[in-house]
Design an enzyme around this catalytic site. Structure first.
Site, PDB file in Angstrom:
ATOM      1  N   HIS A 126       0.877  -1.171   0.000  1.00 38.95           N
ATOM      2  CA  HIS A 126       0.000   0.000   0.000  1.00 38.95           C
ATOM      3  C   HIS A 126       0.920   1.229   0.000  1.00 38.95           C
ATOM      4  O   HIS A 126       1.989   1.191   0.629  1.00 38.95           O
ATOM      5  CB  HIS A 126      -0.836   0.105   1.275  1.00 38.95           C
ATOM      6  CG  HIS A 126      -1.719  -1.054   1.575  1.00 38.95           C
ATOM      7  ND1 HIS A 126      -1.282  -2.171   2.209  1.00 38.95           N
ATOM      8  CD2 HIS A 126      -3.041  -1.247   1.346  1.00 38.95           C
ATOM      9  CE1 HIS A 126      -2.289  -3.023   2.364  1.00 38.95           C
ATOM     10  NE2 HIS A 126      -3.367  -2.490   1.845  1.00 38.95           N
ATOM     11  N   GLU A 162     -11.187  -6.296  -4.782  1.00 42.68           N
ATOM     12  CA  GLU A 162     -11.158  -7.307  -3.716  1.00 42.68           C
ATOM     13  C   GLU A 162     -12.369  -7.139  -2.813  1.00 42.68           C
ATOM     14  O   GLU A 162     -12.559  -6.087  -2.200  1.00 42.68           O
ATOM     15  CB  GLU A 162      -9.861  -7.158  -2.920  1.00 42.68           C
ATOM     16  CG  GLU A 162      -9.751  -8.158  -1.776  1.00 42.68           C
ATOM     17  CD  GLU A 162      -8.410  -8.079  -1.054  1.00 42.68           C
ATOM     18  OE1 GLU A 162      -7.445  -7.505  -1.609  1.00 42.68           O
ATOM     19  OE2 GLU A 162      -8.344  -8.588   0.068  1.00 42.68           O
ATOM     20  N   ASP A 201      -6.694 -13.913   8.794  1.00 43.06           N
ATOM     21  CA  ASP A 201      -5.459 -13.788   7.989  1.00 43.06           C
ATOM     22  C   ASP A 201      -4.372 -14.768   8.408  1.00 43.06           C
ATOM     23  O   ASP A 201      -3.199 -14.397   8.555  1.00 43.06           O
ATOM     24  CB  ASP A 201      -4.908 -12.352   8.049  1.00 43.06           C
ATOM     25  CG  ASP A 201      -5.718 -11.386   7.198  1.00 43.06           C
ATOM     26  OD1 ASP A 201      -6.392 -11.827   6.257  1.00 43.06           O
ATOM     27  OD2 ASP A 201      -5.665 -10.166   7.479  1.00 43.06           O
ATOM     28  N   ASP A 235      -5.504 -13.571  -3.296  1.00 39.66           N
ATOM     29  CA  ASP A 235      -4.965 -13.410  -1.936  1.00 39.66           C
ATOM     30  C   ASP A 235      -5.151 -14.722  -1.196  1.00 39.66           C
ATOM     31  O   ASP A 235      -6.273 -15.115  -0.856  1.00 39.66           O
ATOM     32  CB  ASP A 235      -5.695 -12.279  -1.187  1.00 39.66           C
ATOM     33  CG  ASP A 235      -5.100 -10.914  -1.489  1.00 39.66           C
ATOM     34  OD1 ASP A 235      -4.182 -10.826  -2.328  1.00 39.66           O
ATOM     35  OD2 ASP A 235      -5.555  -9.926  -0.871  1.00 39.66           O
ATOM     36  N   ASP A 284     -11.593 -11.425  10.603  1.00 38.98           N
ATOM     37  CA  ASP A 284     -10.614 -11.634   9.532  1.00 38.98           C
ATOM     38  C   ASP A 284      -9.292 -12.114  10.137  1.00 38.98           C
ATOM     39  O   ASP A 284      -8.488 -11.328  10.608  1.00 38.98           O
ATOM     40  CB  ASP A 284     -10.419 -10.299   8.802  1.00 38.98           C
ATOM     41  CG  ASP A 284      -9.626 -10.446   7.524  1.00 38.98           C
ATOM     42  OD1 ASP A 284      -9.511 -11.566   7.008  1.00 38.98           O
ATOM     43  OD2 ASP A 284      -9.123  -9.415   7.045  1.00 38.98           O
ATOM     44  N   GLU A 301     -10.006 -13.264  -2.000  1.00 35.87           N
ATOM     45  CA  GLU A 301      -9.200 -13.684  -0.841  1.00 35.87           C
ATOM     46  C   GLU A 301      -9.900 -14.809  -0.091  1.00 35.87           C
ATOM     47  O   GLU A 301     -11.086 -14.703   0.235  1.00 35.87           O
ATOM     48  CB  GLU A 301      -8.958 -12.505   0.105  1.00 35.87           C
ATOM     49  CG  GLU A 301      -8.263 -12.962   1.386  1.00 35.87           C
ATOM     50  CD  GLU A 301      -7.819 -11.830   2.297  1.00 35.87           C
ATOM     51  OE1 GLU A 301      -7.289 -10.828   1.786  1.00 35.87           O
ATOM     52  OE2 GLU A 301      -7.990 -11.962   3.516  1.00 35.87           O
ATOM     53  N   LYS A 326     -14.857  -8.066   0.461  1.00 31.30           N
ATOM     54  CA  LYS A 326     -14.822  -8.548   1.853  1.00 31.30           C
ATOM     55  C   LYS A 326     -16.178  -8.226   2.468  1.00 31.30           C
ATOM     56  O   LYS A 326     -16.693  -7.129   2.269  1.00 31.30           O
ATOM     57  CB  LYS A 326     -13.687  -7.839   2.601  1.00 31.30           C
ATOM     58  CG  LYS A 326     -13.492  -8.287   4.044  1.00 31.30           C
ATOM     59  CD  LYS A 326     -12.190  -7.667   4.577  1.00 31.30           C
ATOM     60  CE  LYS A 326     -11.982  -7.929   6.029  1.00 31.30           C
ATOM     61  NZ  LYS A 326     -10.710  -7.326   6.509  1.00 31.30           N
ATOM     62  N   HIS A 370     -11.846 -13.921   3.061  1.00 35.58           N
ATOM     63  CA  HIS A 370     -13.031 -13.070   2.919  1.00 35.58           C
ATOM     64  C   HIS A 370     -14.262 -13.871   2.521  1.00 35.58           C
ATOM     65  O   HIS A 370     -15.364 -13.588   2.988  1.00 35.58           O
ATOM     66  CB  HIS A 370     -12.751 -11.952   1.917  1.00 35.58           C
ATOM     67  CG  HIS A 370     -11.658 -11.043   2.378  1.00 35.58           C
ATOM     68  ND1 HIS A 370     -11.161 -10.031   1.610  1.00 35.58           N
ATOM     69  CD2 HIS A 370     -10.953 -11.009   3.537  1.00 35.58           C
ATOM     70  CE1 HIS A 370     -10.202  -9.407   2.275  1.00 35.58           C
ATOM     71  NE2 HIS A 370     -10.056  -9.983   3.446  1.00 35.58           N
ATOM     72  N   MET A 402       2.383  -5.869  -7.785  1.00 34.84           N
ATOM     73  CA  MET A 402       1.076  -5.272  -7.454  1.00 34.84           C
ATOM     74  C   MET A 402       1.255  -4.128  -6.449  1.00 34.84           C
ATOM     75  O   MET A 402       2.151  -4.176  -5.613  1.00 34.84           O
ATOM     76  CB  MET A 402       0.183  -6.368  -6.849  1.00 34.84           C
ATOM     77  CG  MET A 402      -1.186  -5.940  -6.399  1.00 34.84           C
ATOM     78  SD  MET A 402      -1.274  -5.361  -4.682  1.00 34.84           S
ATOM     79  CE  MET A 402      -1.939  -6.792  -3.852  1.00 34.84           C
ATOM     80  N   ASP A 427       2.462   1.824   3.298  1.00 36.61           N
ATOM     81  CA  ASP A 427       3.395   0.828   3.854  1.00 36.61           C
ATOM     82  C   ASP A 427       4.817   1.278   3.543  1.00 36.61           C
ATOM     83  O   ASP A 427       5.750   0.996   4.292  1.00 36.61           O
ATOM     84  CB  ASP A 427       3.229  -0.554   3.195  1.00 36.61           C
ATOM     85  CG  ASP A 427       1.866  -1.158   3.398  1.00 36.61           C
ATOM     86  OD1 ASP A 427       1.178  -0.764   4.349  1.00 36.61           O
ATOM     87  OD2 ASP A 427       1.496  -2.038   2.587  1.00 36.61           O
TER      88      ASP A 427
HETATM   89  C1  GCO Z   1      -7.735  -7.072   4.569  1.00 40.07           C
HETATM   90  C2  GCO Z   1      -7.487  -6.980   3.101  1.00 40.07           C
HETATM   91  C3  GCO Z   1      -6.260  -6.259   2.749  1.00 40.07           C
HETATM   92  C4  GCO Z   1      -6.131  -6.055   1.273  1.00 40.07           C
HETATM   93  C5  GCO Z   1      -5.062  -5.081   1.012  1.00 40.07           C
HETATM   94  C6  GCO Z   1      -4.736  -4.946  -0.427  1.00 40.07           C
HETATM   95  O1  GCO Z   1      -8.562  -7.850   4.924  1.00 40.07           O
HETATM   96  O2  GCO Z   1      -7.100  -6.377   5.355  1.00 40.07           O
HETATM   97  O3  GCO Z   1      -7.426  -8.279   2.614  1.00 40.07           O
HETATM   98  O4  GCO Z   1      -5.148  -6.898   3.267  1.00 40.07           O
HETATM   99  O5  GCO Z   1      -5.872  -7.245   0.609  1.00 40.07           O
HETATM  100  O6  GCO Z   1      -5.482  -3.874   1.528  1.00 40.07           O
HETATM  101  O7  GCO Z   1      -5.766  -4.372  -1.074  1.00 40.07           O
HETATM  102 MN    MN Z   2      -6.540  -9.222   0.898  1.00 43.36          MN
HETATM  103 MN    MN Z   3      -8.057 -10.161   4.666  1.00 41.83          MN
END
Ligand code: GCO
Ligand code: MN
Ligand code: MN
Length: 388
Positions: free
Chosen positions: A55, A182, A258, A246, A256, A218, A184, A221, A89, A58
């Site tokens: 991002h 993307e 991750d 993702d 979430d 993802e 979510k 998600h 990306m 970041d």
């Molecule tokens: C999340 C999202 C992010 C995006 C990222 C790239 O759940 O936090 O998945 O990680 O993937 O912002 O667009």
């Molecule tokens: Mn993501």
């Molecule tokens: Mn995520």
């Protein structure tokens, strides 16, 4: 058996925010020291990744002065050159700053919407400067807590206008850049617009340049919503829209999480990898995940290696599935076709409809067939558990 040691040719990528995650959560402070972007690039090169995504913030803090920005970007470029890592990306952070508390492109405030567009244009410039060919849009704050606050039709129109504007910007600059949306379903907003990959696919068809725009599904998600991720990926693939993916993992219905790819749902991860490998998906395999909050620097490396190793192990399992004589014999039976109805192939005709009307079917015979999916699934499970 392969070695499962990842190498750059396998096109595994991570975000700066993934291995760089410091373990902050809504209830607890960071547990790991922050790593600089340069340190992250070296870490990823060490573990065998191909690329690093980011991002805008970041890499460059939101309030960095121009000279600071230039130094950070130069150092990052040097680290890329030193390691051979690439940036496939890039994306914009349109969720962290309080200015975006009610959304970015869908905010009710035109000043916020304009700022979001400006921030994205700058971030696109930065991504392209670093070599990105794909630009992801995750609308982290594009939603509501209360539907009294915003009309979803207005929000949809604003989101569409923003994407159309940005597609035109990319065309105007002559950039070689595609977009991936993307989805979510929730978190951090109570509800997020366009909550699933399927919803995104429908929305893309309403844009001015649908060919420039695909999806970035993802795992976590779709799993948060209790859906079958592989099915969403298959739909995107079928539509020619699987521009990016993702990979991570999580339990159904939770926040979430991750987690490391394959950490929770091995069977789902297996069918996903098998799908990607069978169709020949050639895009980036991006891990959008982070290490458990219990872990430090060694744990972070184990996390990154684990994501890639599990993918490679499952890839080998997929090849084993495709070569397994018992499994393939069952599949052959299941899909057997004696040609009786091949006249129905190739589309409709009035004659076919007429002929079909006259056919008689023995429903009881049709229902009496023992499909043996139990046997097939048990073979799959035994293969995954390593006893075949
Ligand atoms: C999340 C999202 C992010 C995006 C990222 C790239 O759940 O936090 O998945 O990680 O993937 O912002 O667009
Ligand atoms: Mn993501
Ligand atoms: Mn995520």
């Amino acid at each position: 058996m392969g070695t499962y040691d990842p190498t750059p040719k396998q096109r595994f990528t991570f975000g700066l925010w993934t291995v760089g995650n410091v373990g902050r959560d809504p209830f607890g402070a960071p547990v790991r020291e922050p790593l600089s972007p340069v340190e992250i690039v070296h870490l990823l090169a060490d573990v065998g990744a191909y690329g690093v995504n980011f991002h805008d913030n970041d890499l460059v803090p939101i309030d960095a002065a121009p000279a600071e920005r230039d130094k950070i970007v130069a150092d990052f470029k040097q680290a890329l050159a030193d390691t051979g890592l690439v940036v496939p990306m890039a994306t914009t952070n349109l969720f962290f700053d309080p200015a975006f508390k009610d959304g970015a492109f869908t905010s009710n405030d035109p000043h916020v919407r304009a700022y979001a567009l400006q921030k994205t244009i700058r971030s696109i410039d930065l991504g392209v400067e670093l070599g990105a060919k794909l630009y992801v849009f995750w609308g982290g704050r594009e939603g509501t807590e209360t539907d009294s606050s915003k009309n979803p039709l207005d929000a949809g129109k604003r989101f569409r206008d923003a994407l159309n504007f940005l597609c035109d910007y990319v065309r105007d600059q002559g950039y070689n850049l595609k977009f991936a949306l993307e989805a979510k379903p929730n978190e951090p907003r109570s509800d997020i617009y366009l909550p699933t990959t399927g919803a995104m696919l429908g929305f893309i068809a309403t844009l001015d340049y649908p060919d420039m725009v695909g999806v970035n599904p993802e795992v976590a998600h779709e799993h948060m919503a209790g859906l079958n991720f592989m099915h969403a990926v298959a739909q995107a693939w079928d539509a020619g829209k699987l521009f990016h993916i993702d990979l991570n993992d999580q339990k159904f219905g939770r926040y979430d999480q991750d987690f490391r790819f394959g950490a929770e749902m091995i069977k789902q991860a297996f069918f996903l990898v098998k799908f990607l490998e069978d169709v020949g998906y050639g895009g980036m395999k991006h891990f959008d995940a982070h290490a458990y909050r219990t872990d430090g620097p060694e744990g972070v490396k184990a996390f990154a290696r684990g994501c890639m190793r599990t993918y490679l192990i499952l890839k080998e399992k997929a090849a084993q599935f495709n070569a397994d004589a018992d499994i393939q014999a069952l599949l052959k039976d299941i899909t057997a076709d004696d040609g009786s109805y091949s006249w129905l192939n190739g589309g409709y005709s009035a004659e076919k409809a007429q002929k079909l009307r006259a056919e008689s079917f023995d429903r009881h015979a049709l229902a009496s067939r023992d499909l043996l999916y139990e046997k097939l699934d048990q073979l799959t499970v035994e293969l995954l558990l390593g006893v075949r």
